[in-house]
Design a protein around this motif. Structure first.
Motif, PDB file in Angstrom:
ATOM      1  N   THR A 186       8.196 -12.625   9.161  1.00 17.65           N
ATOM      2  CA  THR A 186       8.193 -11.587   8.074  1.00 17.65           C
ATOM      3  C   THR A 186       6.811 -11.437   7.266  1.00 17.65           C
ATOM      4  O   THR A 186       6.754 -12.285   7.154  1.00 17.65           O
ATOM      5  CB  THR A 186       9.288 -11.267   7.719  1.00 17.65           C
ATOM      6  OG1 THR A 186      10.678 -11.371   8.332  1.00 17.65           O
ATOM      7  CG2 THR A 186       9.755  -9.905   7.238  1.00 17.65           C
ATOM      8  N   GLN A 187       6.064 -10.430   7.789  1.00 24.07           N
ATOM      9  CA  GLN A 187       5.057 -10.248   7.267  1.00 24.07           C
ATOM     10  C   GLN A 187       5.224  -9.904   5.642  1.00 24.07           C
ATOM     11  O   GLN A 187       6.289  -9.338   5.429  1.00 24.07           O
ATOM     12  CB  GLN A 187       3.857  -9.706   7.902  1.00 24.07           C
ATOM     13  CG  GLN A 187       2.150  -9.523   6.850  1.00 24.07           C
ATOM     14  CD  GLN A 187       1.442  -8.997   8.550  1.00 24.07           C
ATOM     15  OE1 GLN A 187       1.876  -7.809   9.464  1.00 24.07           O
ATOM     16  NE2 GLN A 187       0.233  -7.856   7.441  1.00 24.07           N
ATOM     17  N   GLN A 188       4.753 -10.548   4.399  1.00 21.11           N
ATOM     18  CA  GLN A 188       4.633  -9.587   2.911  1.00 21.11           C
ATOM     19  C   GLN A 188       4.237  -8.796   3.129  1.00 21.11           C
ATOM     20  O   GLN A 188       3.436  -8.519   3.474  1.00 21.11           O
ATOM     21  CB  GLN A 188       4.604 -10.634   2.576  1.00 21.11           C
ATOM     22  CG  GLN A 188       4.484 -10.475   0.972  1.00 21.11           C
ATOM     23  CD  GLN A 188       5.408 -10.723   0.355  1.00 21.11           C
ATOM     24  OE1 GLN A 188       6.150 -11.331   0.988  1.00 21.11           O
ATOM     25  NE2 GLN A 188       5.829 -10.292  -0.805  1.00 21.11           N
ATOM     26  N   PRO A 189       5.014  -7.929   2.516  1.00 19.01           N
ATOM     27  CA  PRO A 189       4.634  -6.371   2.807  1.00 19.01           C
ATOM     28  C   PRO A 189       3.246  -6.559   0.958  1.00 19.01           C
ATOM     29  O   PRO A 189       3.483  -7.180   0.339  1.00 19.01           O
ATOM     30  CB  PRO A 189       5.478  -5.503   1.713  1.00 19.01           C
ATOM     31  CG  PRO A 189       6.428  -6.496   1.430  1.00 19.01           C
ATOM     32  CD  PRO A 189       6.156  -7.531   1.963  1.00 19.01           C
ATOM     33  N   GLY A 190       2.106  -5.609   1.511  1.00 20.06           N
ATOM     34  CA  GLY A 190       1.363  -5.333   1.280  1.00 20.06           C
ATOM     35  C   GLY A 190       0.980  -4.162   0.231  1.00 20.06           C
ATOM     36  O   GLY A 190       1.418  -3.596   0.244  1.00 20.06           O
ATOM     37  N   ILE A 191       0.099  -3.930  -0.411  1.00 17.60           N
ATOM     38  CA  ILE A 191      -0.353  -2.694  -1.430  1.00 17.60           C
ATOM     39  C   ILE A 191       0.073  -1.247  -0.610  1.00 17.60           C
ATOM     40  O   ILE A 191       0.267  -0.855  -1.085  1.00 17.60           O
ATOM     41  CB  ILE A 191      -1.380  -2.874  -2.233  1.00 17.60           C
ATOM     42  CG1 ILE A 191      -1.786  -1.820  -3.361  1.00 17.60           C
ATOM     43  CG2 ILE A 191      -2.767  -2.698  -1.486  1.00 17.60           C
ATOM     44  CD1 ILE A 191      -0.670  -1.957  -4.403  1.00 17.60           C
ATOM     45  N   PRO A 221      -0.138   7.921  -0.931  1.00 17.22           N
ATOM     46  CA  PRO A 221      -1.061   8.068   0.229  1.00 17.22           C
ATOM     47  C   PRO A 221      -1.719   6.323  -0.240  1.00 17.22           C
ATOM     48  O   PRO A 221      -1.526   6.072  -1.019  1.00 17.22           O
ATOM     49  CB  PRO A 221      -2.963   9.213  -0.304  1.00 17.22           C
ATOM     50  CG  PRO A 221      -1.705  10.304  -0.973  1.00 17.22           C
ATOM     51  CD  PRO A 221      -0.303   9.542  -1.733  1.00 17.22           C
ATOM     52  N   SER A 222      -1.778   5.858   1.176  1.00 16.01           N
ATOM     53  CA  SER A 222      -1.831   4.520   1.106  1.00 16.01           C
ATOM     54  C   SER A 222      -3.320   4.376   1.600  1.00 16.01           C
ATOM     55  O   SER A 222      -3.260   2.917   1.888  1.00 16.01           O
ATOM     56  CB  SER A 222      -0.650   3.907   2.260  1.00 16.01           C
ATOM     57  OG  SER A 222      -0.595   4.706   3.644  1.00 16.01           O
ATOM     58  N   ASP A 223      -4.070   4.683   1.896  1.00 10.85           N
ATOM     59  CA  ASP A 223      -5.424   4.397   2.191  1.00 10.85           C
ATOM     60  C   ASP A 223      -6.345   4.012   0.936  1.00 10.85           C
ATOM     61  O   ASP A 223      -5.929   4.153  -0.034  1.00 10.85           O
ATOM     62  CB  ASP A 223      -6.748   5.726   2.856  1.00 10.85           C
ATOM     63  CG  ASP A 223      -6.954   6.436   2.029  1.00 10.85           C
ATOM     64  OD1 ASP A 223      -7.950   7.162   1.963  1.00 10.85           O
ATOM     65  OD2 ASP A 223      -5.670   7.689   2.232  1.00 10.85           O
ATOM     66  N   GLU A 224      -7.082   3.321   1.415  1.00  8.29           N
ATOM     67  CA  GLU A 224      -7.611   2.449   0.609  1.00  8.29           C
ATOM     68  C   GLU A 224      -8.544   3.037  -0.040  1.00  8.29           C
ATOM     69  O   GLU A 224      -8.167   2.906  -1.633  1.00  8.29           O
ATOM     70  CB  GLU A 224      -8.751   1.048   0.837  1.00  8.29           C
ATOM     71  CG  GLU A 224      -8.590   0.131   2.003  1.00  8.29           C
ATOM     72  CD  GLU A 224      -7.394  -0.686   1.153  1.00  8.29           C
ATOM     73  OE1 GLU A 224      -7.759  -0.873   0.227  1.00  8.29           O
ATOM     74  OE2 GLU A 224      -6.425  -1.116   1.287  1.00  8.29           O
ATOM     75  N   PRO A 225      -9.219   4.946  -0.231  1.00 11.15           N
ATOM     76  CA  PRO A 225      -9.202   5.159  -0.978  1.00 11.15           C
ATOM     77  C   PRO A 225      -8.823   6.154  -2.773  1.00 11.15           C
ATOM     78  O   PRO A 225      -8.570   6.266  -3.110  1.00 11.15           O
ATOM     79  CB  PRO A 225     -10.720   6.452  -0.008  1.00 11.15           C
ATOM     80  CG  PRO A 225     -10.743   5.747   0.967  1.00 11.15           C
ATOM     81  CD  PRO A 225      -9.491   4.861   0.976  1.00 11.15           C
ATOM     82  N   ALA A 226      -7.914   5.933  -1.803  1.00 10.93           N
ATOM     83  CA  ALA A 226      -6.417   7.156  -2.171  1.00 10.93           C
ATOM     84  C   ALA A 226      -5.642   6.115  -3.514  1.00 10.93           C
ATOM     85  O   ALA A 226      -5.627   6.169  -4.266  1.00 10.93           O
ATOM     86  CB  ALA A 226      -4.982   7.698  -0.994  1.00 10.93           C
ATOM     87  N   PHE A 243      -5.494   6.022  -6.995  1.00  7.82           N
ATOM     88  CA  PHE A 243      -4.656   6.190  -7.708  1.00  7.82           C
ATOM     89  C   PHE A 243      -4.517   5.152  -9.363  1.00  7.82           C
ATOM     90  O   PHE A 243      -3.806   5.769 -10.306  1.00  7.82           O
ATOM     91  CB  PHE A 243      -3.225   5.848  -7.127  1.00  7.82           C
ATOM     92  CG  PHE A 243      -2.365   6.130  -8.074  1.00  7.82           C
ATOM     93  CD1 PHE A 243      -1.072   6.668  -7.944  1.00  7.82           C
ATOM     94  CD2 PHE A 243      -1.139   4.919  -8.153  1.00  7.82           C
ATOM     95  CE1 PHE A 243       0.354   6.402  -8.350  1.00  7.82           C
ATOM     96  CE2 PHE A 243      -0.381   4.450  -9.118  1.00  7.82           C
ATOM     97  CZ  PHE A 243       0.271   6.034  -9.678  1.00  7.82           C
ATOM     98  N   ILE A 244      -4.708   3.989  -9.205  1.00  8.31           N
ATOM     99  CA  ILE A 244      -5.721   2.925 -10.138  1.00  8.31           C
ATOM    100  C   ILE A 244      -6.123   3.096 -10.988  1.00  8.31           C
ATOM    101  O   ILE A 244      -6.084   3.150 -11.921  1.00  8.31           O
ATOM    102  CB  ILE A 244      -5.422   1.665  -9.334  1.00  8.31           C
ATOM    103  CG1 ILE A 244      -4.496   1.281  -8.916  1.00  8.31           C
ATOM    104  CG2 ILE A 244      -5.313   0.580  -9.743  1.00  8.31           C
ATOM    105  CD1 ILE A 244      -4.718  -0.163  -7.912  1.00  8.31           C
ATOM    106  N   SER A 245      -6.653   3.863 -10.369  1.00  9.00           N
ATOM    107  CA  SER A 245      -8.237   4.559 -11.657  1.00  9.00           C
ATOM    108  C   SER A 245      -7.722   5.350 -12.420  1.00  9.00           C
ATOM    109  O   SER A 245      -8.174   5.308 -13.883  1.00  9.00           O
ATOM    110  CB  SER A 245      -9.575   4.955 -10.430  1.00  9.00           C
ATOM    111  OG  SER A 245     -10.602   5.209 -11.481  1.00  9.00           O
TER     112      SER A 245
END
Length: 76
Positions: free
Chosen positions: A3-8, A18-23, A27-29
Motif C-alpha cells: 500500500t502506497q504511503q499517502p503523500g502531501i 486544493p492539492s496541486d503543487e502551487p496551491a 498554503f504553506i507560505s
C-alpha cells in the motif's frame, strides 16, 4: 500487499483543500510560522473537521501520521 504511503497531495485532498503543487506551496507560505508550542491541529486556519482528522490520525499513528508530521514541520 503493498500500500502506497499517502503523500502531501493526498493529505490536502483528504483535508478538502486544493492539492496541486502551487496551491500547496501557497498554503504553506501563507500559514508558515506557527509557534513551536502550538500543535498543528490547533492552528486557527483549520475548520473543525480538518482539525479532528489531524488529531485522530496522529493519535492513532495512522498511515497519515508521517505526511502530517512533514506538514507540521513545514508550517512551524
Amino acid at each position: 500487499m503493498f500500500t502506497q504511503q499517502p503523500g502531501i497531495n493526498d493529505l490536502f485532498v483528504q483535508l478538502g483543500l486544493p492539492s496541486d503543487e502551487p496551491a500547496i506551496e501557497q498554503f504553506i507560505s501563507e500559514h508558515r510560522g506557527l509557534k513551536s508550542a502550538q500543535p498543528l491541529a490547533d492552528a486557527p486556519f483549520w475548520n473543525e473537521a480538518q482539525a479532528s482528522f489531524l488529531r485522530q490520525a496522529l493519535a492513532e499513528d495512522a498511515e497519515w501520521a508521517e505526511v502530517i508530521d512533514d506538514l507540521n514541520t513545514r508550517l512551524h
